[in-house]
Design an enzyme around this catalytic site. Structure first.
Site, short mmCIF file in Angstrom:
data_model
loop_
_atom_site.label_atom_id
_atom_site.label_comp_id
_atom_site.label_asym_id
_atom_site.label_seq_id
_atom_site.Cartn_x
_atom_site.Cartn_y
_atom_site.Cartn_z
N GLU A 62 -65.81 -44.24 -3.69
CA GLU A 62 -66.14 -43.92 -2.29
C GLU A 62 -64.94 -44.13 -1.37
OE1 GLU A 62 -68.04 -45.73 -4.29
OE2 GLU A 62 -70.07 -44.88 -4.27
N PHE A 124 -83.28 -53.52 -3.98
CA PHE A 124 -82.16 -53.10 -4.84
C PHE A 124 -81.20 -52.20 -4.05
CE2 PHE A 124 -80.41 -49.97 -7.96
CZ PHE A 124 -79.54 -50.86 -8.58
N GLN A 125 -79.94 -52.54 -4.11
CA GLN A 125 -78.86 -51.82 -3.40
C GLN A 125 -79.09 -51.75 -1.89
OE1 GLN A 125 -78.14 -48.16 -5.67
NE2 GLN A 125 -76.62 -49.29 -6.84
N LYS A 174 -84.20 -43.86 2.54
CA LYS A 174 -84.53 -42.81 1.56
C LYS A 174 -85.78 -42.02 1.94
CE LYS A 174 -84.72 -41.95 -3.39
NZ LYS A 174 -84.66 -42.53 -4.74
N MET A 483 -42.53 -54.26 0.16
CA MET A 483 -42.49 -54.80 1.52
C MET A 483 -42.78 -56.30 1.53
SD MET A 483 -41.67 -53.99 4.48
CE MET A 483 -41.87 -52.35 5.16
C1 LIG Z 1 -55.14 -53.06 0.72
C2 LIG Z 1 -53.89 -53.79 1.06
N1 LIG Z 1 -53.62 -54.97 0.46
C3 LIG Z 1 -52.47 -55.64 0.75
C4 LIG Z 1 -51.59 -55.14 1.67
C5 LIG Z 1 -50.32 -55.91 2.04
N2 LIG Z 1 -49.12 -55.14 1.68
C6 LIG Z 1 -48.44 -54.41 2.59
S1 LIG Z 1 -47.15 -53.58 1.92
C7 LIG Z 1 -47.47 -54.20 0.40
C8 LIG Z 1 -46.62 -53.80 -0.77
C9 LIG Z 1 -46.88 -52.43 -1.22
O1 LIG Z 1 -46.27 -52.21 -2.46
P1 LIG Z 1 -46.02 -50.74 -2.96
O2 LIG Z 1 -47.25 -49.97 -2.88
O3 LIG Z 1 -45.37 -50.78 -4.29
O4 LIG Z 1 -45.04 -50.16 -1.86
P2 LIG Z 1 -43.51 -50.59 -1.55
O5 LIG Z 1 -43.54 -51.55 -0.41
O6 LIG Z 1 -42.96 -51.21 -2.79
O7 LIG Z 1 -42.82 -49.31 -1.20
C10 LIG Z 1 -48.58 -55.05 0.44
C11 LIG Z 1 -49.10 -55.80 -0.74
C12 LIG Z 1 -51.94 -53.92 2.29
N3 LIG Z 1 -51.18 -53.37 3.23
N4 LIG Z 1 -53.07 -53.27 1.96
#
Ligand SMILES: Cc1ncc(C[n+]2csc(CCOP(=O)(O)OP(=O)(O)O)c2C)c(N)n1
Ligand SMILES: [Mg+2]
Length: 577
Positions: A62, A124-125, A174, A483
């Site tokens: 989803e 349920f659900q 539903k 990042m």
């Molecule tokens: C759902 C979610 N969980 C955690 C984060 C925190 N976060 C921001 S950037 C990042 C790293 C992302 O890694 P990647 O997808 O490999 O991208 P890169 O920065 O290496 O280009 C994280 C964990 C987020 N933004 N979204």
């Protein structure tokens, strides 16, 4: 005669089930595609969908459905429509609703609910979806009376797409899908408490014209509000007429042509030197359709310290929320710009200001040190830009690759850029590309994702394959949550706690598992070669680019700092090393 028509219409009103009403309403709203996932509470709706002719995309989760709907909405300007079942189906869309809410994307979302007589019994659900989604929807409904359903759906489309766009959710027990009622979709919408202000106040416009004529260092900060209002043309006309330079927020990119001499780049944490310094030095700041997000302003204490602030926004709640505003203008961006263009007034004398800005642009451009033995991520984005003549739709995930895409892909046209700005949702890029491609079937769609975020929604490759969407999935593979790694390097003494992932799966084999072509590159020459191959194929392709793992995104404004305190600006700046 007019009465006859009303009579005739009444006679035509037929009784039908709630499920069929939903389908008929989608047809009346000219919905081209819906994204969803079936389950017990929505089975009657899916049964009516079966022979309805409505195009439904079965995503594999989803979350994929709602991000695809967001991508569709971002590119088409029309509402994205989602269906999910009760309980876990509904809770799986919570992230997407929050994302759409904060980035102002119009969505109409239907969730199934347990039957009316068992609501509140932990059936349920069962999940309290109205309660859960109250703060993350523009409006939400639960259908209590079958006779209300057509009116609710009509209102939902209206509310989602007018004023500041946003997601509207309709929770349907539903029994309401099987019960019959009269389908009347002709009725007028009457919402006295919801009357968005579209046209600007004339006196406020005059105040801005006056302020512009006195300004020496004016600047426009343009956000996604310009894109929602389809006001790019007017923005350019106004900026050129008044000789005012333009800066974009992350979400606003493409609203003003990146190659225009008046464009200063993106502002904020990873903005250009010139854009950030212009915001620091300006004496008049005209915000059009941006919400002064903290990633844009940096420390508010040092934000535009010498500027008179004018703010044009369709949402009055945004004005003065973060930044004291002298000239508030509640309006649709296009309407306000049209008024401004037609006002009589002396344009600002910006000759000296523009000369200063041009000097900064020359002295402090975006910078990275190339190395052809590896793939520099910035170089990769530049190559993608060249291969696509800057005309592709780019969707991204969240992280370093997102910032490099924003910095190095020059958006000259509106509605080509699809990213998760406010919420920063990893897993957004791939499903958003599906919606974007369905919204613009002839466009080249490229999904630039991180090796981390890609794995949050990669199951949607299955949809890309099934629909044969010629999306190019580009993994910027730095074998890390880049990042996070960057912040740990700079602010946590290189203590890389759970951010390095040296053993990523073989993404080329993964592509093959989904019956897609997959390619890998580790040097610049290989990168060039596989890009050439990928763009010659009219089919889905996955490309795994092993980029320099320890590259950082610069410039950077550290948290708590002012925009003028950004680091990593000049080639000789030590913080680059
Ligand atoms: C759902 C979610 N969980 C955690 C984060 C925190 N976060 C921001 S950037 C990042 C790293 C992302 O890694 P990647 O997808 O490999 O991208 P890169 O920065 O290496 O280009 C994280 C964990 C987020 N933004 N979204
Ligand atoms: Mg990564």
């Amino acid at each position: 005669m007019a009465n006859m028509k009303v009579e005739e219409k009444r006679a035509q009103k037929t009784k039908m089930s709630g499920a069929l009403m939903l389908i008929e309403a989608l047809k009346a709203e000219n919905v081209e595609v819906i994204f969803g996932y079936p389950g017990g509470a929505v089975l009657p709706i899916y049964d009516k969908l079966y022979s309805s002719g409505v195009f439904h995309v079965l995503t594999r989760h989803e979350q994929g459905a709602i991000h695809a709907a967001e991508g569709y909405a971002r590119i088409s300007g029309k509402p994205g429509v989602v269906i999910a079942t009760s309980g876990p189906g509904a809770t799986n869309i919570v992230t997407g609703l929050t994302d759409a809410m904060i980035d102002s994307l119009p969505l109409v979302v239907f969730t199934g609910q347990v039957a009316s007589n068992v609501i509140g019994s932990d059936a349920f659900q069962e999940a309290d979806v109205v309660g859960i989604t109250m703060p993350i929807t523009k409006h939400n409904y639960q259908v209590r009376d079958i006779q209300e359903l057509p009116k609710i759906i009509k209102e939902a489309f209206h509310i989602a797409t007018t004023g500041r766009p946003g997601p509207v959710l309709i929770d349907i027990p539903k029994d309401m899908t099987t019960m019959e009622g009269e389908f009347d979709y002709e009725q007028e919408i009457h919402l006295p408490g919801y009357q968005p202000t579209i046209h600007p106040n004339h006196l406020q416009i005059r105040k801005l014209v006056e302020a512009v004529s006195q300004a020496k260092k004016p600047v426009i900060l343009a956000g996604a509000g310009v894109l929602h209002a389809n006001a790019s043309k007017e923005l350019q006309q106004y900026a050129e007429q008044q000789h005012i330079p333009v800066i974009h927020t992350l979400l606003g990119l493409g609203g003003f042509p990146a190659d225009h001499p008046l464009f200063l780049g993106m502002a904020g944490m990873h903005g250009t030197y010139t854009a950030n310094m212009a915001l620091y030095e300006c004496d008049l700041l005209i915000n059009i359709g941006a919400r002064f997000d903290d990633r844009v302003t940096g420390n508010l204490k040092y934000f535009a310290p010498n500027a008179t602030v004018a703010h044009i926004d369709i949402d009055p709640a945004e004005i003065g929320k973060n930044v004291p505003t002298k000239i508030p203008i509640v309006s649709d961006a296009k309407e306000a710009l049209k008024e401004l263009i037609h006002q009589e007034g002396k344009p600002a004398d910006t000759t000296a200001w523009l000369a200063q800005l041009n000097e900064w642009k020359k002295q402090f451009p975006l910078y990275y040190k190339n190395d052809v033995q590896t793939i520099k991520p910035q170089k990769l984005i530049e190559m993608i830009y060249e291969f696509t003549n800057g005309e592709a739709i780019i969707t991204t995930d969240v992280g370093q690759h997102q910032m490099w895409a924003a910095q190095y892909y020059k958006f000259n046209k509106p509605h080509r850029w699809v990213t998760s700005g406010g919420l920063g949702t990893m897993g957004f890029g791939l499903p958003a590309a599906i919606g974007a491609q369905l919204a613009d079937k002839n466009a080249t769609v490229i999904s630039i994702v991180g090796d981390g975020g890609f794995q949050m929604t990669l199951q949607e490759l299955s949809v890309i394959r099934e629909l044969n969407l010629p999306i190019k999935v580009i993994i910027v593979n730095n074998q890390s949550l880049g990042m996070v790694r960057q912040w740990q390097e700079i602010f946590y003494e290189k203590r890389y706690s759970h951010s390095l992932i040296p053993n990523q799966p073989d993404f080329v084999k993964l592509a093959e598992a989904y019956n897609m072509k997959g390619f890998r590159a580790k040097t610049e020459a290989e990168a060039c070669e596989i890009l050439k191959q990928a763009f010659s194929l009219d089919e889905p392709v996955l490309l795994d680019f092993h980029v320099t793992a320890d590259e950082n995104v610069y410039p950077m404004v550290a948290p708590g700092k002012g925009l003028h305190e950004m680091v990593g600006v000049k080639p000789c700046d030590e913080s680059l090393q």
